[in-house]
Structures are given as structure tokens and as C-alpha cells.
Scaffold this motif. Sequence first.
Motif, mmCIF file in Angstrom:
data_model
loop_
_atom_site.group_PDB
_atom_site.id
_atom_site.type_symbol
_atom_site.label_atom_id
_atom_site.label_comp_id
_atom_site.label_asym_id
_atom_site.label_seq_id
_atom_site.Cartn_x
_atom_site.Cartn_y
_atom_site.Cartn_z
ATOM 1 N N ILE A 16 -3.747 -2.398 -4.287
ATOM 2 C CA ILE A 16 -4.805 -1.495 -3.808
ATOM 3 C C ILE A 16 -5.004 -0.347 -4.792
ATOM 4 O O ILE A 16 -6.143 0.041 -5.092
ATOM 5 C CB ILE A 16 -4.466 -0.962 -2.403
ATOM 6 C CG1 ILE A 16 -4.591 -2.080 -1.379
ATOM 7 C CG2 ILE A 16 -5.381 0.190 -2.016
ATOM 8 C CD1 ILE A 16 -4.120 -1.688 0.009
ATOM 9 N N HIS A 17 -3.920 0.179 -5.330
ATOM 10 C CA HIS A 17 -4.019 1.298 -6.273
ATOM 11 C C HIS A 17 -4.655 0.869 -7.594
ATOM 12 O O HIS A 17 -5.514 1.578 -8.130
ATOM 13 C CB HIS A 17 -2.637 1.894 -6.524
ATOM 14 C CG HIS A 17 -2.634 3.021 -7.493
ATOM 15 N ND1 HIS A 17 -3.168 4.252 -7.185
ATOM 16 C CD2 HIS A 17 -2.195 3.112 -8.758
ATOM 17 C CE1 HIS A 17 -3.038 5.046 -8.224
ATOM 18 N NE2 HIS A 17 -2.449 4.374 -9.204
ATOM 19 N N VAL A 18 -4.251 -0.278 -8.108
ATOM 20 C CA VAL A 18 -4.760 -0.736 -9.409
ATOM 21 C C VAL A 18 -6.235 -1.100 -9.333
ATOM 22 O O VAL A 18 -7.001 -0.786 -10.243
ATOM 23 C CB VAL A 18 -3.914 -1.931 -9.914
ATOM 24 C CG1 VAL A 18 -4.559 -2.607 -11.098
ATOM 25 C CG2 VAL A 18 -2.527 -1.462 -10.281
ATOM 26 N N THR A 19 -6.628 -1.759 -8.251
ATOM 27 C CA THR A 19 -8.025 -2.180 -8.130
ATOM 28 C C THR A 19 -8.928 -1.060 -7.621
ATOM 29 O O THR A 19 -10.134 -1.239 -7.538
ATOM 30 C CB THR A 19 -8.152 -3.388 -7.191
ATOM 31 O OG1 THR A 19 -7.654 -3.041 -5.900
ATOM 32 C CG2 THR A 19 -7.409 -4.589 -7.740
ATOM 33 N N GLU A 20 -8.316 0.071 -7.249
ATOM 34 C CA GLU A 20 -9.056 1.216 -6.717
ATOM 35 C C GLU A 20 -9.952 0.823 -5.548
ATOM 36 O O GLU A 20 -11.100 1.248 -5.429
ATOM 37 C CB GLU A 20 -9.857 1.895 -7.818
ATOM 38 C CG GLU A 20 -8.985 2.474 -8.905
ATOM 39 C CD GLU A 20 -9.770 3.133 -10.009
ATOM 40 O OE1 GLU A 20 -11.019 3.127 -9.950
ATOM 41 O OE2 GLU A 20 -9.134 3.653 -10.938
ATOM 42 N N THR A 21 -9.400 -0.003 -4.675
ATOM 43 C CA THR A 21 -10.116 -0.451 -3.494
ATOM 44 C C THR A 21 -10.238 0.699 -2.506
ATOM 45 O O THR A 21 -9.277 1.419 -2.249
ATOM 46 C CB THR A 21 -9.357 -1.612 -2.832
ATOM 47 O OG1 THR A 21 -9.183 -2.649 -3.793
ATOM 48 C CG2 THR A 21 -10.104 -2.171 -1.645
ATOM 49 N N SER A 22 -11.417 0.872 -1.953
ATOM 50 C CA SER A 22 -11.642 1.906 -0.956
ATOM 51 C C SER A 22 -11.140 1.403 0.395
ATOM 52 O O SER A 22 -11.653 0.422 0.937
ATOM 53 C CB SER A 22 -13.129 2.238 -0.876
ATOM 54 O OG SER A 22 -13.357 3.175 0.142
ATOM 55 N N THR A 23 -10.104 2.056 0.926
ATOM 56 C CA THR A 23 -9.534 1.654 2.207
ATOM 57 C C THR A 23 -9.466 2.856 3.129
ATOM 58 O O THR A 23 -9.688 3.990 2.735
ATOM 59 C CB THR A 23 -8.105 1.097 2.016
ATOM 60 O OG1 THR A 23 -7.303 2.115 1.424
ATOM 61 C CG2 THR A 23 -8.098 -0.128 1.140
ATOM 62 N N GLY A 28 -3.909 3.115 2.966
ATOM 63 C CA GLY A 28 -3.939 3.610 1.598
ATOM 64 C C GLY A 28 -2.629 3.305 0.884
ATOM 65 O O GLY A 28 -1.609 3.026 1.505
ATOM 66 N N PRO A 29 -2.646 3.349 -0.437
ATOM 67 C CA PRO A 29 -1.432 3.038 -1.189
ATOM 68 C C PRO A 29 -0.262 3.972 -0.888
ATOM 69 O O PRO A 29 0.880 3.543 -0.823
ATOM 70 C CB PRO A 29 -1.855 3.175 -2.649
ATOM 71 C CG PRO A 29 -3.328 3.227 -2.674
ATOM 72 C CD PRO A 29 -3.781 3.602 -1.311
ATOM 73 N N THR A 30 -0.562 5.240 -0.655
ATOM 74 C CA THR A 30 0.526 6.187 -0.379
ATOM 75 C C THR A 30 1.184 5.903 0.964
ATOM 76 O O THR A 30 2.413 5.923 1.082
ATOM 77 C CB THR A 30 0.000 7.631 -0.411
ATOM 78 O OG1 THR A 30 -0.640 7.857 -1.667
ATOM 79 C CG2 THR A 30 1.125 8.626 -0.225
#
Length: 60
Positions: A16-23, A28-30
Motif C-alpha cells: 500500500i505504501h509503495v503503490t501510494e494507494t488511497s485507502t 492505512g500503512p501505518t
Amino acid sequence: MLAFAAAVLFVIAFIIHVTETSTEVIFGPTSLMLVGLALLAVHSGGVGSGWSPRGRGRRR
């Protein structure tokens, strides 16, 4: 087993962080990383490890 679940959550958070997917905030990645760290802490504490200190080494 909990360590494997934590590893899966870390991989999902990384993707999710690498692809910068909006979630959403929950996914979220965090937040996924924090859940993974909590699972590792519980695993390190001995929950779900499959090892029981009672009854081992004692023979009657």
C-alpha cells in the motif's frame, strides 16, 4: 502463527505504501504496521507459540 500474520500485514502495508494507494485511515500503512507490531509483541510474549512450559521436563 501470530508472527506469520504479522508478516502478512507488513507485506500488505508495504505494498500500500509503495503503490501510494488511497485507502481509508483504518487500512492505512501505518495502522497495519501497528497491528503487525502488536501481533509480534503478543507472539514474543508466548501467546500462540504452541509451547507450554507446564508439564515439560517433569516425569512422574
